[in-house]
Each structure stands twice: as C-alpha cells, then as structure tokens.
Design an enzyme around this catalytic site. Structure first.
Site, short mmCIF file in Angstrom:
data_model
loop_
_atom_site.label_atom_id
_atom_site.label_comp_id
_atom_site.label_asym_id
_atom_site.label_seq_id
_atom_site.Cartn_x
_atom_site.Cartn_y
_atom_site.Cartn_z
N LEU A 44 1.74 -1.96 9.33
CA LEU A 44 2.75 -2.62 10.37
C LEU A 44 3.28 -3.18 10.81
CD1 LEU A 44 4.14 -3.30 6.76
CD2 LEU A 44 2.49 -4.79 7.62
N LYS A 78 9.85 -3.17 1.95
CA LYS A 78 9.31 -1.71 2.30
C LYS A 78 8.98 -0.78 2.14
CE LYS A 78 6.73 -0.19 6.22
NZ LYS A 78 6.85 1.43 6.70
S1 IVH Z 1 1.65 -4.25 3.41
C1 IVH Z 1 -1.92 -5.65 5.79
N1 IVH Z 1 3.98 -4.15 2.17
O1 IVH Z 1 3.62 0.72 5.12
C2 IVH Z 1 -0.37 -5.18 5.75
N2 IVH Z 1 3.32 -2.76 2.73
O2 IVH Z 1 3.82 0.63 7.65
C3 IVH Z 1 -0.70 -4.24 4.53
N3 IVH Z 1 4.73 -0.54 2.78
O3 IVH Z 1 0.77 1.40 5.36
C4 IVH Z 1 0.85 -3.40 4.60
N4 IVH Z 1 5.72 -1.19 0.94
O4 IVH Z 1 1.99 1.76 2.98
C5 IVH Z 1 3.25 -3.27 2.83
N5 IVH Z 1 5.64 -4.20 0.57
C6 IVH Z 1 5.01 -3.44 1.25
C7 IVH Z 1 5.06 -2.30 2.22
C8 IVH Z 1 3.89 -2.10 2.52
C9 IVH Z 1 5.28 -0.05 2.42
C10 IVH Z 1 3.82 0.62 3.40
C11 IVH Z 1 2.15 0.62 3.67
C12 IVH Z 1 1.98 0.30 4.70
C13 IVH Z 1 2.83 1.00 5.71
C14 IVH Z 1 2.88 -0.01 7.25
#
Ligand code: IVH
Length: 392
Positions: A88, A121
């Site tokens: 992200l 997150k």
């Molecule tokens: S969405 C295409 N939602 O953060 C979107 N990621 O920095 C993909 N993560 O690889 C991720 N909480 O491991 C998403 N609520 C959340 C999340 C989340 C933790 C992690 C995930 C991702 C990373 C990105």
C-alpha cells in the site's frame, strides 16, 4: 532514533550508500525479521532515495528498492499468487489524505459514489489462504508479491482460519496473521519451556512461526482477512464492494478485519474518513494486537477497477500511517562504520528500550553533520521513534 527531517542525498556516492543500507535493512526485515533500521528510519531512507531519483532519473540504480514490493528483497517463492499481493502507498497527515483523494478523483473522473471503507492496518505477516470446496487447502506467504512460500503446515494453528467453511465454495482470502498480546506471552512461555529464546515482538513471532516447520510445540496465531480473490476462474464472491466481500467471507466462517475492535466502517466523505482514522488511532493503545496505521479503500469494486493499480500498489487504497510512538532512552555510545565509498556511517548505541515488545539497542544517526547539528553528546537523553509501536 529518527529525525523527521533529513538532508537530501548530496551526491551519487551517498545515493549508492543509501541504496545499500535500504536493501540490507529490507533483506534483514523479511529474512530474520530483525532490521537495523526502525520503520520510520526505513521510510525516511526510501524518501531520500526517491527524491534523489526524481532529481537525477539518469542515475537510478536498477537495484533500487523504490517501486518494488517488499523493497525487492524477497526471492520468488515456490507458489505463484493468483493475483499479485500488492503493498500500500502511505499517507501521514490529513493533507496527504486529501492529496490522495484528489488523485483518486482525477483518475476516476467523477465523484466517489460507493464510499470509503476504513479498517485497521494490522501489523503482522501477510497471508493468502486458499479454500477449495469449502476446505482450507493451502497457505501462501506474500513473498515478493508475485509468489510466496507454501506454509500449509500451519493449517489448524491459526484462529480465524477454520479448516472447513460453512459453504463448499472456493476462494482465496487474504489477510494478516499475528500474535495477540496473549498469544505472544503464551508463545514465549512455551518457547522458554523448550529452551528457545523469546520472540522479540509479536510480528517477528508470527512471521517466524508461519515459516517454522517441525517445531516440537505449537504457537497459536490469529488471522484477520482484509481481502479475497476468486480461485480457479470461479465466481464465488460478491462483485459489488469490499465490505460485502468481507461480510461474505465472514458468513462463511473466516474472521475479518471488520471483527476487530476497530471494525470496518464505510463512510461517504473524506472528512468522515479522517474521523474514522482518528477513532481507530485513539483505540490503538488498548487493542490486544499491534496496528501500524489505518487502511482506506474505495469500497465499490467497480470504482477500484476504474481508479486502477500501479506496479507496486493500488491507486484505490492507501495506508494512513499512525504517528510514531516515542520512547526516551540514553545515548551510550556512537560506533562508526565505513561505507563502501568511504563515507562514515554512525550508529547510536542506546540504553536498551522496549518498543512494542521489541528491544531497541541501536539507531541510525544519519551523518556526522547531523550529530553536530543536533549537538548530541554521550549520556544525552534521546528519543527513539517507531511506527510499529502500539501505545506509549
Ligand atoms: S489491503 C491491494 N488492508 O499491509 C491492497 N492490507 O503495506 C492490499 N495490511 O501487504 C492490502 N492490514 O499485509 C490491506 N486492512 C488491511 C491491512 C493490510 C494490514 C498489510 C498487508 C499488506 C501491507 C501493505
């Protein structure tokens, strides 16, 4: 220790040193789970590298960690992902969030009609879990985003990821595996009984446990889904919105981010998004697991598609990083190492301080001029910041 401002990289040598430091930190982080750089310093270093590359695109090193999932450090795993597991983009302030919205509106060419989904997150390890015919058949780590490691041996040890669903559907859920505070305590107690050293923090504990095979003891972990994708060209999932997809997998029996105390909210305006970010930030210290930000996504899948995805992360989502948590400690010593190009790189030796379950003993000092500027002296109280800390 992290400065919030840092001098730009002065020349190509400093750029090369910065690339080396970032690649080493990212390899260590995704390898052993231990990095010499805290998250804030790593973000700062990437920012400096990116700024230099924008100024001198012709100097860009092909090995640069900017623009790559996981800093480009992870070798391709043995299982291909059904669709890339992306990372992200980050925002750090209400203004950044407004800028992100402006970019979304520009790409969409219309107002956002489906609203914004806001959820925590979670600070753990990313995992893809494949269900076929309602049975959990495979677990795959994110790896380099294109392919990851098969960690199916952990099936049955992760709360929130049942072996059997309430339906016979096939789909892949994606989410974060972590150790809750209680699981972390229990894990370290079990490890002590087996003569193994303690995990330095819950995130390392989750990442290490996922990959560990044949341990004589079991460490229970917890999963929260933040996404799902179709498997085998099927159409098991609702095609409407992120929140409906999450509700669907929750009904099937998988735990989702919506079930955390922070929950999943869908709101119509960016002002409400900011309110949700503030609400979740206020809950942070009391949560039974670490969060390092708040994720904001366009809820409508059609709008996600219209806004699109870059090489590294989707344009339709962003991570609002929560303010760093500060810990005071004492500067005991400064050690120096000479970089490949002869540049001196100082490291602070700190009185050990615990940040989010991790003991921090060292911190980067950016360069001698930085030390001079800050007037640092041995024995001074310094502030160590971490983006991963939960609570003060
Ligand atoms: S969405 C295409 N939602 O953060 C979107 N990621 O920095 C993909 N993560 O690889 C991720 N909480 O491991 C998403 N609520 C959340 C999340 C989340 C933790 C992690 C995930 C991702 C990373 C990105």
């Amino acid at each position: 220790m992290t400065t919030t401002t840092a001098p730009a990289l002065a020349d190509r040598d400093e750029y090369a040193d910065a690339i080396g430091a970032a690649l080493r930190a990212s390899a260590a982080y995704y390898g052993s789970g231990e990095s010499a750089l805290d998250d804030a310093s790593f973000d700062l270093l990437l920012g400096l590298i990116k700024a230099y590359e924008e100024r001198y695109p012709e100097h860009t090193d092909p090995a640069t960690p900017t623009g790559k999932v996981a800093g480009g450090a992870v070798p391709a795993g043995d299982v291909a992902h059904t669709a890339a597991m992306l990372s992200l983009g980050n925002v750090f302030s209400p203004q950044d969030l407004l800028d992100w919205e402006a970019s979304v509106l520009r790409r969409l060419g219309a107002p956002v009609m489906g609203g914004y989904a806001v959820e925590p997150k979670l600070d753990g390890a990313s995992l893809a879990a494949r269900y076929r015919g309602g049975r959990l058949v495979q677990l795959v780590t994110r790896g380099n985003g294109t392919g990851g490691e098969d960690v199916s041996h952990a099936i049955g040890t992760i709360a929130g990821l049942p072996r059997e669903l309430a339906t016979d559907a096939s789909f892949e859920v994606r989410g974060e595996v972590l150790l809750t505070a209680e699981q972390f305590e229990r894990a370290n107690a079990i490890r002590a009984e087996h003569g193994a050293g303690p995990f330095s923090n819950p995130r390392n504990g989750a990442a290490g446990t996922l990959r560990a095979k044949g341990r004589p003891y079991t460490v229970e972990m917890t999963f929260w889904a933040f996404g799902a994708v179709e498997l085998d060209g099927g159409s098991a999932l609702p095609g409407t919105s992120h929140s409906e997809v999450m509700a669907h997998v929750a009904r099937a029996g998988v735990q989702t981010a919506a079930a955390t105390p922070a929950g999943l909210a869908v709101v119509a305006t960016l002002a409400e998004v900011q309110e949700q970010v503030d609400r979740i930030a206020a809950l942070r210290a009391g949560l039974p697991f670490g969060i390092d930000g708040v994720v904001v996504k366009l809820d409508a899948l059609a709008e996600q598609t219209a806004v699109g995805t870059g090489s590294r992360h989707p344009h339709w989502a962003t991570a609002y990083k929560l303010p760093a948590v500060e810990r005071r400690t004492r500067l005991l010593d400064v050690t120096w190492s000479v970089g490949r190009t002869g540049v001196l790189a100082p490291t602070a030796v700190l009185e050990p301080v615990e940040i989010d379950g991790s003991v921090v003993r060292h911190a980067t000092l950016h360069n001698p001029a930085d030390i001079e500027r800050r007037g640092l002296r041995l024995g001074d109280t310094v502030i160590n910041r971490s983006h991963t800390a939960s609570g003060t």
